[in-house]
Motif scaffolding. Structure first.
Motif, PDB file in Angstrom:
ATOM      1  N   UNK A 228       0.860  -1.183   0.000  1.00 12.83           N
ATOM      2  CA  UNK A 228       0.000   0.000   0.000  1.00 12.83           C
ATOM      3  C   UNK A 228       0.895   1.232   0.000  1.00 12.83           C
ATOM      4  N   UNK A 229       0.640   2.137  -0.937  1.00 16.85           N
ATOM      5  CA  UNK A 229       1.387   3.405  -1.023  1.00 16.85           C
ATOM      6  C   UNK A 229       2.890   3.189  -1.032  1.00 16.85           C
ATOM      7  N   UNK A 230       3.326   2.186  -1.784  1.00 18.22           N
ATOM      8  CA  UNK A 230       4.757   1.988  -1.984  1.00 18.22           C
ATOM      9  C   UNK A 230       5.460   1.166  -0.945  1.00 18.22           C
ATOM     10  N   UNK A 231       4.729   0.687   0.060  1.00 18.85           N
ATOM     11  CA  UNK A 231       5.357  -0.099   1.121  1.00 18.85           C
ATOM     12  C   UNK A 231       4.642  -1.427   1.307  1.00 18.85           C
ATOM     13  N   UNK A 232       5.372  -2.391   1.854  1.00 19.09           N
ATOM     14  CA  UNK A 232       4.741  -3.629   2.297  1.00 19.09           C
ATOM     15  C   UNK A 232       4.145  -3.359   3.675  1.00 19.09           C
ATOM     16  N   UNK A 233       2.827  -3.561   3.800  1.00 21.68           N
ATOM     17  CA  UNK A 233       2.170  -3.319   5.079  1.00 21.68           C
ATOM     18  C   UNK A 233       1.885  -4.620   5.828  1.00 21.68           C
ATOM     19  N   UNK A 243      -6.786 -16.334   6.600  1.00 20.74           N
ATOM     20  CA  UNK A 243      -7.617 -16.678   7.756  1.00 20.74           C
ATOM     21  C   UNK A 243      -7.605 -15.598   8.825  1.00 20.74           C
ATOM     22  N   UNK A 244      -6.453 -14.937   8.999  1.00 19.26           N
ATOM     23  CA  UNK A 244      -6.309 -13.974  10.086  1.00 19.26           C
ATOM     24  C   UNK A 244      -5.521 -12.745   9.623  1.00 19.26           C
ATOM     25  N   UNK A 245      -6.080 -11.940   8.734  1.00 20.84           N
ATOM     26  CA  UNK A 245      -5.364 -10.721   8.321  1.00 20.84           C
ATOM     27  C   UNK A 245      -5.194  -9.786   9.512  1.00 20.84           C
ATOM     28  N   UNK A 246      -4.018  -9.176   9.626  1.00 16.54           N
ATOM     29  CA  UNK A 246      -3.744  -8.322  10.780  1.00 16.54           C
ATOM     30  C   UNK A 246      -3.849  -6.841  10.432  1.00 16.54           C
ATOM     31  N   UNK A 247      -3.485  -6.464   9.222  1.00 16.69           N
ATOM     32  CA  UNK A 247      -3.559  -5.048   8.846  1.00 16.69           C
ATOM     33  C   UNK A 247      -4.978  -4.715   8.375  1.00 16.69           C
ATOM     34  N   UNK A 300       0.394  10.647  13.289  1.00 18.27           N
ATOM     35  CA  UNK A 300       1.688  11.276  13.589  1.00 18.27           C
ATOM     36  C   UNK A 300       2.874  10.397  13.208  1.00 18.27           C
ATOM     37  N   UNK A 301       2.769   9.095  13.521  1.00 21.33           N
ATOM     38  CA  UNK A 301       3.909   8.193  13.403  1.00 21.33           C
ATOM     39  C   UNK A 301       3.656   7.137  12.330  1.00 21.33           C
ATOM     40  N   UNK A 302       4.591   7.012  11.440  1.00 20.56           N
ATOM     41  CA  UNK A 302       4.499   6.009  10.385  1.00 20.56           C
ATOM     42  C   UNK A 302       4.937   4.664  10.961  1.00 20.56           C
ATOM     43  N   UNK A 303       4.075   3.657  10.978  1.00 17.45           N
ATOM     44  CA  UNK A 303       4.452   2.374  11.600  1.00 17.45           C
ATOM     45  C   UNK A 303       5.471   1.614  10.756  1.00 17.45           C
ATOM     46  N   UNK A 304       6.427   1.000  11.430  1.00 18.54           N
ATOM     47  CA  UNK A 304       7.425   0.177  10.751  1.00 18.54           C
ATOM     48  C   UNK A 304       6.892  -1.236  10.575  1.00 18.54           C
ATOM     49  N   UNK A 314       4.689 -10.435   9.355  1.00 18.69           N
ATOM     50  CA  UNK A 314       5.027  -9.070   9.744  1.00 18.69           C
ATOM     51  C   UNK A 314       3.873  -8.153   9.386  1.00 18.69           C
ATOM     52  N   UNK A 315       3.725  -7.069  10.143  1.00 18.26           N
ATOM     53  CA  UNK A 315       2.672  -6.100   9.890  1.00 18.26           C
ATOM     54  C   UNK A 315       3.179  -4.717  10.244  1.00 18.26           C
ATOM     55  N   UNK A 316       2.766  -3.712   9.459  1.00 15.81           N
ATOM     56  CA  UNK A 316       3.108  -2.321   9.722  1.00 15.81           C
ATOM     57  C   UNK A 316       1.842  -1.595  10.145  1.00 15.81           C
TER      58      UNK A 316
END
Length: 326
Positions: A228-233, A243-247, A300-304, A314-316
């Motif tokens: 999404x928007x140029x990043x892996x989220x 079965x269990x999407x986190x983002x 405010x903060x962009x999640x890593x 992994x999830x951002x």
């Protein structure tokens, strides 16, 4: 196991007005030998540009930074002559529209033969015989006749199979398929996906499947990376992700997929708003304006992108859905 392809902090920018357009923004991704990774996301998410950068085929005005290593070979910034020795031989790409990828004035046999002549130094007769076997391998009927035909004389499905045959000519380690089933009817789509499954079963080919089709990903991929928007989220094993999407974005994509058990009178869920045209320099999460579970800090903060304790997904996201207990 070491990665076949190792992408680190890859960024793609295009000159634009009034500011530079950032299409890919710091992507890390590993691809192992023999696995299939699905790359999904809305149009404009950067999924195709990411691998155009890896292949060195960005459009004019585009530039890539970071690293993309195929084993010990750095691909980014490599001289064109060096890249040409890698492309086709060790890594190949099947593009979305074969009519813009195949040369209209050359026969199919000639185009496959040129790949073999360049990378395997085969003579004309040997290259033609190898091209014939490749067309038969991808299940093109009357393959000997097709060798002498031009792209416009083939159906859309046949052209895409010819592109796959050309990509497989030198038995690459990695095949990148960019929306390979777009604009084909559902029967041909299913046949092409079955062909990819067959090829994976017969060789140790690694496959990257870039697609909007979550059904194709579910049936073929081992792992999925959501952009999404140029990043892996989010990235996870295919079963866990479905079965269990986190983002919240991943969950929205899955909720928008038609299901056989959905009542006919129920409207499909959609994600409100529109994705950004490119990654901006504004603070916060790029998905915040479309997210129904955003927190104050999300603006405010962009999640890593953060891996779970198991290291398998992994999830951002500052407020992800609960992880599996398994």
């Amino acid at each position: 196991m070491s990665a076949l392809l190792e992408i680190r902090d890859l960024r793609v920018e295009f000159d634009s007005q009034p500011e530079v357009a950032r299409a890919v923004d710091g992507v890390d991704l590993d691809v192992r030998a023999g696995e299939c990774i699905g790359i999904v996301g809305e149009s404009g998410s950067g999924k195709s540009q990411l691998f155009h950068a890896v292949m060195g085929v960005l459009a004019e005005g585009g530039r890539a930074t970071g690293s993309a290593r195929l084993h010990d070979t750095e691909l980014l910034g490599r001289p064109v002559d060096d890249l040409n020795r890698v492309r086709g031989a060790r890594i190949a790409m099947v593009f979305q529209n074969p009519m813009t990828s195949l040369a209209p004035h050359l026969t199919i046999g000639r185009q496959i033969g040129e790949v073999l002549t360049q990378h395997r130094s085969l003579g004309a007769s040997a290259a033609r015989q190898r091209a014939l076997k490749l067309l038969e391998r991808v299940h093109i009927g009357e393959a000997a006749q097709r060798l002498s035909q031009y792209p416009h004389e083939l159906s859309g499905g046949m052209r895409q199979r010819a592109m796959i045959a050309m990509a497989l000519a030198c038995e690459p380690e990695l095949l990148i398929a960019d929306e390979p089933t777009t604009a084909l009817d559902v029967t041909i789509q299913a046949q092409l996906l079955e062909l990819f499954r067959e090829l994976r079963g017969a060789t140790n080919l690694a496959l990257i499947l870039i697609t909007h089709d979550l059904g194709a990903v579910a049936g073929l991929a081992d792992r999925v990376a959501v952009m999404y928007a140029g990043r892996i989220v989010e990235q996870a094993g295919v079963e866990d992700l479905f079965a269990r999407p986190r983002h919240p974005y991943t969950a929205g994509l899955l909720q928008a997929v038609p299901r056989l058990d959905t009542p006919l009178d129920r409207e499909l869920a959609g994600i409100p708003g529109q994705p950004p045209l490119h990654r901006s320099s504004a603070p916060g999460c790029a998905f915040v304006s479309r997210c129904d579970s955003a927190l104050a800090r999300c603006a405010r903060d962009d999640p890593a992108l953060t891996f779970t304790s198991s290291g398998r997904s992994a999830v951002a996201c500052h407020n992800p859905r609960p992880a599996s207990s398994t």
